[in-house]
Write an enzyme that holds these catalytic residues in place. Sequence first.
Site, short mmCIF file in Angstrom:
data_model
loop_
_atom_site.label_atom_id
_atom_site.label_comp_id
_atom_site.label_asym_id
_atom_site.label_seq_id
_atom_site.Cartn_x
_atom_site.Cartn_y
_atom_site.Cartn_z
N LYS A 216 35.29 -39.95 15.75
CA LYS A 216 34.72 -40.87 14.77
C LYS A 216 35.64 -42.07 14.51
O LYS A 216 36.83 -42.04 14.78
CB LYS A 216 34.35 -40.12 13.48
CG LYS A 216 33.10 -39.26 13.72
CD LYS A 216 32.56 -38.60 12.49
CE LYS A 216 31.27 -37.85 12.86
NZ LYS A 216 30.75 -37.01 11.79
N ARG A 256 32.59 -29.21 14.80
CA ARG A 256 31.63 -29.79 15.74
C ARG A 256 32.36 -30.84 16.56
O ARG A 256 32.86 -31.81 15.99
CB ARG A 256 30.47 -30.42 14.96
CG ARG A 256 29.41 -31.10 15.81
CD ARG A 256 28.37 -31.75 14.92
NE ARG A 256 27.31 -32.38 15.68
CZ ARG A 256 27.37 -33.60 16.22
NH1 ARG A 256 28.47 -34.32 16.07
NH2 ARG A 256 26.35 -34.09 16.89
N1 HH2 Z 1 28.02 -36.15 12.84
C1 HH2 Z 1 27.22 -36.68 13.79
C2 HH2 Z 1 26.06 -36.01 14.19
N2 HH2 Z 1 25.73 -34.82 13.65
N3 HH2 Z 1 26.21 -33.03 12.19
C3 HH2 Z 1 26.99 -32.49 11.25
N4 HH2 Z 1 26.69 -31.28 10.73
N5 HH2 Z 1 28.12 -33.12 10.80
C4 HH2 Z 1 28.49 -34.33 11.27
O1 HH2 Z 1 29.50 -34.89 10.79
C5 HH2 Z 1 27.70 -34.94 12.29
C6 HH2 Z 1 26.53 -34.25 12.73
C7 HH2 Z 1 27.58 -37.97 14.42
O2 HH2 Z 1 28.26 -37.78 15.63
P1 HH2 Z 1 27.65 -37.86 17.12
O3 HH2 Z 1 26.58 -36.86 17.35
O4 HH2 Z 1 28.78 -37.76 18.05
O5 HH2 Z 1 27.06 -39.33 17.23
P2 HH2 Z 1 25.61 -39.96 17.07
O6 HH2 Z 1 25.12 -39.67 15.69
O7 HH2 Z 1 25.85 -41.42 17.34
O8 HH2 Z 1 24.72 -39.31 18.10
#
Ligand code: HH2
Length: 272
Positions: A216, A256
Amino acid sequence: MVRRGRFDGAVDFTVVIPLVMGVVNVTPDSFSDGGRFLDPAAAVAHGRELLSEGADIVDVGGESTRPRAEPVPVAEELRRVVPVVEALAPHGRVSIDTRRAAVAEAAIAAGATLVNDVSASLQEVAAAAGVGWVAMHMRGQPGTMQDDPRYDDVVAEVRHFLVARAEAGRAAGVDDVWIDPGIGFGKTTAHNLALLAHLDELVATGYPVVVATSRKRFLGQLMAAADGPEVPADDRVEGSLATATWAMANGARMVRVHDVRMTAEAARVVAA
Ligand code: HH2
């Protein structure tokens, strides 16, 4: 996961190893891996690789929730995630990362056993299906959540919100309720650091805590050399591992992450 054994043939031990959730983003626009796994076959291969690297669960998502992301039509989100969930479910535990009831229901029908819910509102869906539910804190919506987020006391406000949502989950009939402070969701770097520094206050609620810092943006800021540029998403692996390890050492029961192998190894060491 509980592990029993002996070190050096002498000391018996029983440890609880935090769970590692591996990220499978079936999206064109996720902030760190957007476009890499939009093809279903590539997403399935990636999910299987994460399971072989030690992921306890793989988290399939079809809508980016990064700051300024555009919402995806439900039909498109379904088209992205359902075949991937179906193909991965025989090989390991699968969660569905969604804000939509229809997507959660279809993914559960395809084999998902955990609803990873950044909207913290899908407890009825999880309860009806008898699956687990992660309630995450978000201030605002992805399109605007990073426009000057403010709190009087970020730790107390996030804890209060999550306990209320977790109680709603229990009241709806969900047995397996998780809470997540939502690092980066309507939070400045200082807010993220305060939540990580006071993770014990979330752990003390008694609900198992999930933390997701992986790659992040605040890590890009913290990792940068003095006056240097922000470190790009793909180069935030060390910061990701440092914060996942911090979270596990401070009581998080699940992290995660995008980088599973090293995090699973760190989880075993932290637990010991
Ligand atoms: N962060 C993201 C997505 N899902 N779920 C939980 N429980 N907690 C989090 O902090 C969280 C999440 C964002 O990360 P990422 O999937 O890598 O990116 P994007 O939303 O751009 O797909």
